[in-house]
Design a protein around this motif. Structure first.
Motif, PDB file in Angstrom:
ATOM      1  N   SER A 128      -2.990   3.251   5.743  1.00  0.00           N
ATOM      2  CA  SER A 128      -1.965   4.047   4.811  1.00  0.00           C
ATOM      3  C   SER A 128      -1.993   5.555   4.974  1.00  0.00           C
ATOM      4  O   SER A 128      -2.880   5.878   5.631  1.00  0.00           O
ATOM      5  N   GLN A 129      -1.129   6.172   4.401  1.00  0.00           N
ATOM      6  CA  GLN A 129      -0.883   7.556   4.284  1.00  0.00           C
ATOM      7  C   GLN A 129      -2.509   8.221   3.902  1.00  0.00           C
ATOM      8  O   GLN A 129      -2.906   7.863   3.129  1.00  0.00           O
ATOM      9  N   ARG A 229      -3.327   7.130   0.227  1.00  0.00           N
ATOM     10  CA  ARG A 229      -2.179   6.305  -0.820  1.00  0.00           C
ATOM     11  C   ARG A 229      -2.961   5.091  -1.054  1.00  0.00           C
ATOM     12  O   ARG A 229      -3.152   4.314  -0.158  1.00  0.00           O
TER      13      ARG A 229
END
Length: 252
Positions: A128-129, A229
């Motif tokens: 994820s980010q 995130r």
């Protein structure tokens, strides 16, 4: 045709990203990696080599080159391609929508973030980010100059520290802030004082919703953080030896 193996693959299985985990890679003393042999400059693209040549100080150039070779080799190991074939793009900015947001792989896949400071390079890779930042502890006078850029709640926390402890406390706060802003793609700017990333104790302002920000162990001279995130990730920190950025180098 089979892609050339990453220089990391000869000494370790191909790393695989797991949900809820951020892989963190620390390269200490990147400025001196070239003392161990020739750096793998051929793996950088033309733009990277141009930016490297623009540095006036040799140490800054060596740090930049080592950081970007390490990034390419790690992403190559995760994706099963060659370091020189890694292509980068920019995500859309979350504030204005223009394509100058966080860097990403042109082919998609893993999310990554790179940070370097004098004496250290930190790279984060996740599903994820993610954003990472590493900061060398500043001088006390630098803390005084930069403190107004903190959130008011962070400034109050900083002032509760003894004078001798404030450089380390400030570096922790700033590393968290940069990691988060890089992860979102906003980048550091005049809005740094709007985001609270202090110690998150009872009675303090709320941290940003939907993101987890964690401190990263990196030695006594630096502070580091990772922002991901989603829920707080499990973090694995691995040290890269100088050979990881050398032509023909391997991790032993």
């Amino acid at each position: 045709m089979t892609a050339p193996r990453s220089p990391l693959d000869a000494a370790m299985p191909r790393p695989r990203l797991r949900l809820g985990t951020v892989d963190l890679w620390l390269l200490p003393a990147p400025e001196t990696a070239g003392l161990h042999g020739a750096l793998a400059l051929h793996e950088l693209d033309e733009a990277e080599r141009g930016r490297a040549d623009a540095f006036r100080r040799a140490a800054d150039r060596e740090r930049y080159v080592a950081a970007h070779i390490a990034l390419r080799r790690l992403l190559a190991a995760y994706s099963g391609t060659a370091p020189q074939d890694i292509a980068f793009a920019r995500a859309d900015c979350p504030r204005c929508g223009a394509p100058h947001g966080r860097p990403e792989l042109a082919s998609g896949g893993a999310h990554f973030s790179l940070s370097h400071s004098r004496g250290a390079v930190l790279i984060g890779v996740a599903r994820s980010q993610v954003g990472v930042d590493v900061e060398r502890l500043p001088r006390p006078e630098r803390v005084d100059v930069c403190a107004p850029a903190l959130h008011p709640g962070e400034r109050r926390e900083l002032e509760r520290h003894a004078l001798a402890d404030r450089p380390a406390a400030f570096a922790r706060l700033w590393a968290r802030k940069e990691a988060y802003l890089k992860g979102t793609g906003v980048g550091v700017g005049g809005w740094t004082s709007e985001v609270y990333l202090g110690d998150d104790s009872s009675g303090t302002p709320s941290r940003p919703v939907g993101w987890s920000v964690v401190d990263v162990p990196c030695g006594a001279d630096h502070a580091a953080a990772a922002a991901v995130r989603g829920r707080a990730p499990r973090q694995t920190v691995r040290r890269l030896p100088p050979q990881a950025v050398l032509a023909g180098g391997r991790i032993h």
